[in-house]
Design an enzyme around this catalytic site. Structure first.
Site, PDB file in Angstrom:
ATOM      1  N   ASN A  32      28.261  36.973  34.383  1.00  0.00           N
ATOM      2  CA  ASN A  32      26.910  37.534  34.471  1.00  0.00           C
ATOM      3  C   ASN A  32      26.611  38.485  33.305  1.00  0.00           C
ATOM      4  OD1 ASN A  32      28.381  39.779  35.147  1.00  0.00           O
ATOM      5  ND2 ASN A  32      27.465  40.087  37.169  1.00  0.00           N
ATOM      6  N   TYR A 144      40.262  50.645  42.835  1.00  0.00           N
ATOM      7  CA  TYR A 144      40.424  49.420  42.030  1.00  0.00           C
ATOM      8  C   TYR A 144      41.628  48.628  42.542  1.00  0.00           C
ATOM      9  CZ  TYR A 144      41.869  46.560  38.030  1.00  0.00           C
ATOM     10  OH  TYR A 144      42.278  45.521  37.233  1.00  0.00           O
ATOM     11  N   LYS A 148      41.920  44.822  44.509  1.00  0.00           N
ATOM     12  CA  LYS A 148      42.748  43.701  44.050  1.00  0.00           C
ATOM     13  C   LYS A 148      43.746  43.296  45.148  1.00  0.00           C
ATOM     14  CE  LYS A 148      41.152  42.839  39.909  1.00  0.00           C
ATOM     15  NZ  LYS A 148      40.889  41.555  39.282  1.00  0.00           N
ATOM     16  N   PHE A 172      50.032  43.982  33.308  1.00  0.00           N
ATOM     17  CA  PHE A 172      50.236  45.397  33.017  1.00  0.00           C
ATOM     18  C   PHE A 172      49.116  45.805  32.029  1.00  0.00           C
ATOM     19  CE2 PHE A 172      53.979  46.914  35.348  1.00  0.00           C
ATOM     20  CZ  PHE A 172      54.117  45.804  36.158  1.00  0.00           C
TER      21      PHE A 172
HETATM   22  N1  LIG Z   1      42.303  45.060  30.841  1.00  0.00           N
HETATM   23  C1  LIG Z   1      43.436  45.317  31.515  1.00  0.00           C
HETATM   24  O1  LIG Z   1      44.319  46.054  31.050  1.00  0.00           O
HETATM   25  C2  LIG Z   1      43.677  44.664  32.854  1.00  0.00           C
HETATM   26  C3  LIG Z   1      44.881  44.959  33.518  1.00  0.00           C
HETATM   27  C4  LIG Z   1      45.114  44.350  34.749  1.00  0.00           C
HETATM   28  C5  LIG Z   1      44.192  43.480  35.290  1.00  0.00           C
HETATM   29  N2  LIG Z   1      43.017  43.234  34.631  1.00  0.00           N
HETATM   30  C6  LIG Z   1      42.059  42.302  35.240  1.00  0.00           C
HETATM   31  O2  LIG Z   1      41.751  41.302  34.290  1.00  0.00           O
HETATM   32  C7  LIG Z   1      40.416  40.835  34.473  1.00  0.00           C
HETATM   33  C8  LIG Z   1      39.672  40.889  33.156  1.00  0.00           C
HETATM   34  O3  LIG Z   1      39.730  42.206  32.632  1.00  0.00           O
HETATM   35  P1  LIG Z   1      39.056  42.587  31.250  1.00  0.00           P
HETATM   36  O4  LIG Z   1      39.755  43.767  30.719  1.00  0.00           O
HETATM   37  O5  LIG Z   1      38.923  41.361  30.433  1.00  0.00           O
HETATM   38  O6  LIG Z   1      37.623  43.061  31.769  1.00  0.00           O
HETATM   39  P2  LIG Z   1      36.172  42.825  31.111  1.00  0.00           P
HETATM   40  O7  LIG Z   1      35.275  43.820  31.774  1.00  0.00           O
HETATM   41  O8  LIG Z   1      36.260  42.818  29.647  1.00  0.00           O
HETATM   42  O9  LIG Z   1      35.809  41.355  31.606  1.00  0.00           O
HETATM   43  C9  LIG Z   1      35.357  41.089  32.912  1.00  0.00           C
HETATM   44  C10 LIG Z   1      34.226  40.090  32.806  1.00  0.00           C
HETATM   45  O10 LIG Z   1      33.788  39.757  34.141  1.00  0.00           O
HETATM   46  C11 LIG Z   1      32.360  39.725  34.142  1.00  0.00           C
HETATM   47  N3  LIG Z   1      31.923  40.004  35.513  1.00  0.00           N
HETATM   48  C12 LIG Z   1      32.151  41.125  36.231  1.00  0.00           C
HETATM   49  N4  LIG Z   1      31.606  41.004  37.438  1.00  0.00           N
HETATM   50  C13 LIG Z   1      31.018  39.774  37.501  1.00  0.00           C
HETATM   51  C14 LIG Z   1      30.297  39.069  38.507  1.00  0.00           C
HETATM   52  N5  LIG Z   1      30.026  39.598  39.703  1.00  0.00           N
HETATM   53  N6  LIG Z   1      29.859  37.832  38.226  1.00  0.00           N
HETATM   54  C15 LIG Z   1      30.108  37.254  37.009  1.00  0.00           C
HETATM   55  N7  LIG Z   1      30.786  37.885  36.024  1.00  0.00           N
HETATM   56  C16 LIG Z   1      31.239  39.137  36.272  1.00  0.00           C
HETATM   57  C17 LIG Z   1      31.946  40.773  33.126  1.00  0.00           C
HETATM   58  O11 LIG Z   1      30.632  40.570  32.622  1.00  0.00           O
HETATM   59  C18 LIG Z   1      33.016  40.611  32.044  1.00  0.00           C
HETATM   60  O12 LIG Z   1      32.631  39.681  31.070  1.00  0.00           O
HETATM   61  C19 LIG Z   1      39.816  41.697  35.571  1.00  0.00           C
HETATM   62  O13 LIG Z   1      39.913  40.985  36.772  1.00  0.00           O
HETATM   63  C20 LIG Z   1      40.735  42.915  35.600  1.00  0.00           C
HETATM   64  O14 LIG Z   1      40.763  43.495  36.871  1.00  0.00           O
HETATM   65  C21 LIG Z   1      42.735  43.809  33.418  1.00  0.00           C
END
Ligand SMILES: NC(=O)c1ccc[n+]([C@@H]2O[C@H](COP(=O)([O-])OP(=O)(O)OC[C@H]3O[C@@H](n4cnc5c(N)ncnc54)[C@H](O)[C@@H]3O)[C@@H](O)[C@H]2O)c1
Length: 332
Positions: A32, A144, A148, A172
């Site tokens: 989105n 958060y 999860k 991580f």
């Molecule tokens: N970045 C980290 O260090 C890390 C660590 C552990 C887990 N994660 C998990 O990895 C995943 C990606 O993380 P990231 O750092 O790339 O985050 P990010 O915010 O860069 O990417 C998340 C994406 O999801 C989209 N999004 C969010 N809610 C939405 C919805 N309701 N409908 C459609 N799209 C939606 C956002 O627009 C974004 O493009 C997440 O699930 C996060 O919890 C990230």
């Protein structure tokens, strides 16, 4: 294979999309754009493969799954800021828990049975022992992590009722950028250590504030497991080979080594050639001293191993991205 990535316009999603394309898969992105970037999609799968819609729109999800002949979903769309989750717990519940349930319902309607999801080290909370294995108790200490954990529990319920096959990757600390320099981290607000530190080198911040230097670690600063975003991307490819009906399989995706905030700062100074002034501030509540993964299950069962094993290598890729695109995707 025909694959849909939710959250494919985000940081980890865009790198994963590119890695899948390189393996010859057909990749569609469902996002989105609440936190992601159209430019990231343009640079990977192309805008014609992007559906701009929310996870809550179950009908739209179902329609995309059917019309694109999707066989596997990689679910990364979520909100992922610990601090924000504490101040806006309902928003996190709605997006991360109800959003995932909407996806499960769409997959059920469209007869798609393969799912890889991103979970997080935050589900473990503050374990007393290191390294963290997948069998550690799930005891999140922030909203958060709780959302999860709820997602993981929903998946366990779903596999018990159907022939769904799920792999949940508990990442991580994602770090670094694509070595080409055209994909990277661009979050607003930015809360991750490496981008913030490099913003000082770019003159966008005056100094780095270190949140506490009196932790029970060798140099007093917190120790975390930084895993390169391209290594995270490759873990999804490895996970495709072990999907098995009726199970949720969990894997820690980390390097297995801890790096302190001071060590990250030193690497950023060395790579950028900038002195990067820093100041020790007060601790943030709920920050454990040390967190790092036991990744032996991913190494043995997924046949995955990280290619970026030093913090300097990781920072070099981040520096290329941030110095060439100082305003992120808006740099053009
Ligand atoms: N970045 C980290 O260090 C890390 C660590 C552990 C887990 N994660 C998990 O990895 C995943 C990606 O993380 P990231 O750092 O790339 O985050 P990010 O915010 O860069 O990417 C998340 C994406 O999801 C989209 N999004 C969010 N809610 C939405 C919805 N309701 N409908 C459609 N799209 C939606 C956002 O627009 C974004 O493009 C997440 O699930 C996060 O919890 C990230």
């Amino acid at each position: 294979m025909n694959i849909l990535i939710t959250g494919g316009a985000g940081y980890i999603g865009s790198h994963t999309a590119r890695a899948l394309l390189e393996q010859g898969h057909k990749v569609c992105v469902f996002d989105n754009l609440s936190r992601g970037h159209k430019e990231a999609v343009q640079r990977t799968v192309g805008l014609e493969q992007l559906t701009i819609a929310s996870l809550h729109d179950t009908d739209r999800l179902t329609q995309v799954l059917l019309s694109e002949g999707i066989e596997l979903v990689i679910h990364l769309a979520a909100f992922a800021l610990v601090g924000e989750s504490q101040t806006r717990p309902e928003m996190y519940f709605r997006n991360n828990v109800l959003g995932s349930q909407s996806l499960l319902s769409a997959m059920n309607q469209a007869n798609v049975h393969k799912l890889i999801v991103s979970s997080t080290t935050a589900v473990y909370g503050t374990p007393r022992q290191m390294p963290i294995t997948e069998s550690f108790e799930r005891a999140p200490v922030n909203q958060y992590g709780r959302t999860k954990l709820e997602m993981e529990l929903s998946l366990e319920h779903a596999v018990s009722q159907s022939d769904l096959a799920v792999v949940a990757l508990r990442y991580f600390n994602a770090a670094g950028a694509h070595p080409n320099g055209d994909l990277g981290e661009d979050h607003h607000p930015e809360t991750h250590l490496i981008p913030i530190t490099l913003q000082v080198a770019l003159g966008q911040r005056e100094q780095l504030e270190i949140f506490g230097d009196d932790y029970a670690t060798p140099d007093g600063t917190c120790v975390r497991d930084y895993v390169h975003v391209c290594d995270l991307a490759s873990a999804h490819i490895c996970a495709m080979d072990v999907l098995s009906s009726g199970k949720v399989q969990y894997f820690n995706i980390g390097t297995g080594a801890g790096t302190s905030v001071s060590e990250v700062l030193d690497a950023c100074r060395k790579v950028s050639g900038h002195p990067i002034p820093s100041v020790a501030g007060i601790r943030r509540s709920g920050d454990p001293d040390i967190l790092y993964a036991d990744n032996s299950k991913a190494v043995s069962e997924l046949k995955w191993s990280p290619k970026y094993t030093s913090i300097e290598q990781i920072v070099e890729t981040a520096w290329k991205w941030h110095s060439e695109s100082p305003s992120g995707y808006r740099s053009g």
